[in-house]
Scaffold this active site. Structure first.
Site, short mmCIF file in Angstrom:
data_model
loop_
_atom_site.label_atom_id
_atom_site.label_comp_id
_atom_site.label_asym_id
_atom_site.label_seq_id
_atom_site.Cartn_x
_atom_site.Cartn_y
_atom_site.Cartn_z
N SER A 122 46.81 -21.59 87.98
CA SER A 122 46.66 -20.59 88.71
C SER A 122 47.03 -20.88 90.40
O SER A 122 46.52 -21.72 90.85
CB SER A 122 45.23 -20.11 88.70
OG SER A 122 44.90 -18.87 89.64
N TYR A 149 36.27 -21.29 89.80
CA TYR A 149 37.45 -20.86 89.25
C TYR A 149 38.33 -21.87 89.60
O TYR A 149 39.00 -22.63 88.83
CB TYR A 149 37.44 -19.46 88.77
CG TYR A 149 38.88 -19.16 88.52
CD1 TYR A 149 39.14 -19.30 86.86
CD2 TYR A 149 40.00 -18.83 89.17
CE1 TYR A 149 40.31 -19.06 86.43
CE2 TYR A 149 41.30 -18.65 88.50
CZ TYR A 149 41.34 -18.66 86.95
OH TYR A 149 42.45 -18.47 86.61
N LYS A 153 40.62 -25.14 87.30
CA LYS A 153 42.12 -25.11 87.04
C LYS A 153 42.61 -26.36 87.84
O LYS A 153 43.53 -27.06 87.36
CB LYS A 153 42.61 -23.89 87.58
CG LYS A 153 42.31 -22.59 87.10
CD LYS A 153 43.11 -22.66 85.44
CE LYS A 153 42.51 -21.53 84.63
NZ LYS A 153 43.01 -21.51 83.09
N1 UFG Z 1 41.45 -5.56 95.41
C1 UFG Z 1 41.08 -4.51 96.03
N2 UFG Z 1 40.18 -3.77 95.48
C2 UFG Z 1 39.79 -3.74 94.20
C3 UFG Z 1 40.46 -4.69 93.53
C4 UFG Z 1 41.37 -5.63 94.24
O1 UFG Z 1 41.33 -4.42 97.13
O2 UFG Z 1 38.97 -3.07 93.66
C5 UFG Z 1 42.51 -6.36 96.15
C6 UFG Z 1 41.77 -7.68 96.15
O3 UFG Z 1 41.27 -8.13 97.20
C7 UFG Z 1 43.15 -8.51 96.12
C8 UFG Z 1 44.28 -7.58 95.82
O4 UFG Z 1 43.72 -6.36 95.56
O5 UFG Z 1 43.62 -8.67 97.61
C9 UFG Z 1 44.59 -8.05 94.26
O6 UFG Z 1 43.34 -8.41 93.52
P1 UFG Z 1 43.07 -8.53 91.98
O7 UFG Z 1 41.67 -8.63 91.68
O8 UFG Z 1 44.07 -7.80 91.21
O9 UFG Z 1 43.71 -10.13 91.72
P2 UFG Z 1 43.20 -11.47 92.62
O10 UFG Z 1 44.52 -11.53 93.62
O11 UFG Z 1 41.97 -11.52 93.19
O12 UFG Z 1 43.26 -12.52 91.27
C10 UFG Z 1 44.40 -13.37 91.03
C11 UFG Z 1 44.02 -13.45 89.58
C12 UFG Z 1 43.02 -14.48 89.29
C13 UFG Z 1 43.29 -15.70 90.30
C14 UFG Z 1 43.46 -15.25 91.82
C15 UFG Z 1 43.77 -16.28 92.75
O13 UFG Z 1 43.74 -12.47 88.80
O14 UFG Z 1 42.85 -15.08 88.06
O15 UFG Z 1 44.58 -14.34 91.62
O16 UFG Z 1 43.24 -15.83 94.00
F1 UFG Z 1 42.33 -16.71 90.25
#
Ligand code: UFG
Length: 350
Positions: A122, A149, A153
Site C-alpha cells: 500500500s 496498518y 504492510k
Molecule cells: N475522505 C473524506 N470524507 C470521507 C471519506 C474520505 O473527505 O467520508 C477523504 C479522505 O480524507 C482522503 C480521501 O477522501 O483524503 C480518500 O479517502 P479514502 O478513505 O477513500 O482512502 P484513503 O486515502 O484514506 O485510503 C487509501 C486506502 C487504504 C490505504 C490508504 C493509504 O483505502 O487502504 O489509502 O493512506 F491505507
C-alpha cells in the site's frame, strides 16, 4: 470451472474487492484462480472465477492443503485487515493477521516449493515523510507509515524481501494508491462494511441517504485545501497483478512497485465528478481532518511502466466514477452471503 492445463494461482483474500477483480483478470489471462478466503470481510458471491477454498490466512494446514489440492504454482496475497482507523485502536490484531498471516503463508509456500509471490502492499507505507504536497512518490521515497496498518504492510515487505534473499523466493510487492471503481460488468465491486471510502460515500450522499458527506479537512497545503489522492481503477490494478506474476525475474529477486496513475485529484474534485455523473449535487460539509490522513499521496508510476510494461487504461476520474455508479446502482451481493452461505471448499463456474 475445470483447471485443465491452466497454471493455478492461490489468491488469498480473493473474495474481497481487489482480490475478486484480480481473480477475474487471472481467469481472462489463462490462469486458474484458487480463491482462499475466510469470508470475514469478503463475499462468497464475489468468487465467480476458478475455485473457492474457505480458510483463514493464519491456518498453516489449510493453506498447505489448498496448495496441494490445486497444484498451486504461485500466490497473490491480499488477505489481511485494511481499515486504517481500526488499526490505530487494535494494532495487535493487525500484526497478528497481516504480519502473522504472511509469516504463515510464506512458510506454507516454502514447504510446498511454491516460489513466486505477488504481495498486496500500500501507499500507506510512505506516509507524508517530509514530502511537499505536490511531489509524486517514487518507490525509494522515505517510508513513514502514519498508521499501524501501514506499519504492518512495510513489515511484510521487509520480511518478504529477506526471504527472497534467504530462500530464493521471487516476489513483487505492489504498493496501491487509491483503488476505486468497479468491473464494468457490474457483477463485482466495492462493498466494505462499514464503508469508509470517499467515492461510495459521496455517491450515497448524492443519492440521498440523508447524510451529507463530510470532507475531512479543507486546510491542507494543497491547491484547494483538501487531500490529494491518486485514484486507480480497480481493473487497472487487477491487470498490474497479472503482469507482476508474469514478469521475467531471476530467482530470489524482490521488487516493490507503485501502482497509481501519477495524477492527483482533490477530495472536492472527486465530489464534483460524482455530482456530474449523477446529474445532481453531492451534499457535503467541510469537517475536521481525519487522523492519519497525509495531505497528498500521488505515485511516480515509472517503475510499473518500465518493469511490468503496465500503464493504466481506464483510470480517468470520469471512468472510475461511471463504473462505480453502475455498481452502486446494481443489486449488490445478497444479504446474508458474508460469512459463507456455502462455506466449504468447492469449485465454482466461470
Ligand atoms: N475522505 C473524506 N470524507 C470521507 C471519506 C474520505 O473527505 O467520508 C477523504 C479522505 O480524507 C482522503 C480521501 O477522501 O483524503 C480518500 O479517502 P479514502 O478513505 O477513500 O482512502 P484513503 O486515502 O484514506 O485510503 C487509501 C486506502 C487504504 C490505504 C490508504 C493509504 O483505502 O487502504 O489509502 O493512506 F491505507
Amino acid at each position: 470451472m475445470d483447471r485443465g492445463s491452466k497454471p493455478a494461482v492461490l489468491v488469498t483474500g480473493g473474495a474481497g474487492y481487489i482480490g475478486a477483480h484480480t481473480a477475474k483478470a487471472l481467469s481472462e489471462q489463462g490462469f486458474f484462480p484458487v480463491v482462499y478466503d475466510s469470508l470475514s470481510s469478503g463475499y462468497r458471491e464475489a468468487v465467480r472465477w476458478g475455485a473457492f477454498v474457505h480458510g483463514d490466512i493464519r491456518d498453516a494446514g489449510a493453506l498447505a492443503d489448498a496448495i496441494d489440492a490445486h497444484g498451486v504454482k504461485s500466490v497473490i496475497h491480499f488477505a489481511g485487515l485494511i481499515e486504517v482507523g481500526r488499526s490505530v485502536v487494535k494494532p495487535d490484531l493487525f500484526w497478528e493477521h497481516n504480519v502473522g498471516g504472511t509469516v504463515t503463508l510464506l512458510s506454507a509456500m516454502r514447504e510446498r516449493g511454491v516460489d513466486r509471490l505477488v504481495f498486496s502492499s500500500s501507499a500507506a507505507v510512505y506516509g507524508q515523510g517530509g514530502r511537499g504536497a505536490l511531489e509524486t512518490i517514487p518507490e525509494d521515497a522515505p517510508k513513514a507509515p502514519a498508521s499501524p496498518y501501514g506499519d504492518t504492510k512495510l513489515a511484510c515487505e521487509w520480511m518478504i524481501e529477506a526471504q527472497c534473499r534467504a530462500y530464493g523466493l521471487t516476489a513483487v510487492a505492489l504498493r496501491y494508491f487509491n483503488a476505486a471503481g468497479a468491473d464494468p460488468s457490474g457483477l463485482i465491486g466495492e462493498a466494505h462494511e462499514p464503508e469508509t471510502h470517499l467515492i461510495p460515500l459521496a455517491m450515497a450522499a448524492a443519492l440521498g441517504d440523508g447524510k451529507p458527506l463530510t470532507v475531512f479537512g479543507a486546510d491542507f497545503d494543497t491547491p484547494d485545501g483538501t487531500c490529494l489522492r491518486d485514484y486507480i481503477h480497480v481493473s487497472d490494478l487487477a491487470a498490474a497483478h497479472v503482469r507482476a506474476l508474469q514478469v521475467d525475474l531471476p530467482a530470489g529477486a524482490y521488487q516493490a512497485v507503485n501502482v497509481g496513475t501519477g495524477q492527483g485529484h482533490s477530495v472536492l474534485e472527486v465530489v464534483e465528478a460524482v455530482s456530474r455523473a449523477l446529474g445532481r449535487p453531492t451534499p457535503y460539509a467541510l469537517g475536521a481532518r481525519r487522523a492519519g490522513d497525509p495531505p497528498s499521496l500521488v505515485a511516480d508510476p515509472s517503475r510499473a511502466r518500465e518493469l511490468l510494461g503496465w500503464a493504466p487504461t481506464c483510470s480517468s476520474l470520469e471512468r472510475i466514477v461511471a463504473d462505480a455508479l453502475r455498481w452502486e446502482s446494481a443489486p449488490k451481493y445478497g444479504a446474508g452471503v458474508r460469512g459463507g452461505r456455502l462455506g466449504a471448499s468447492e469449485p465454482v463456474s466461470s
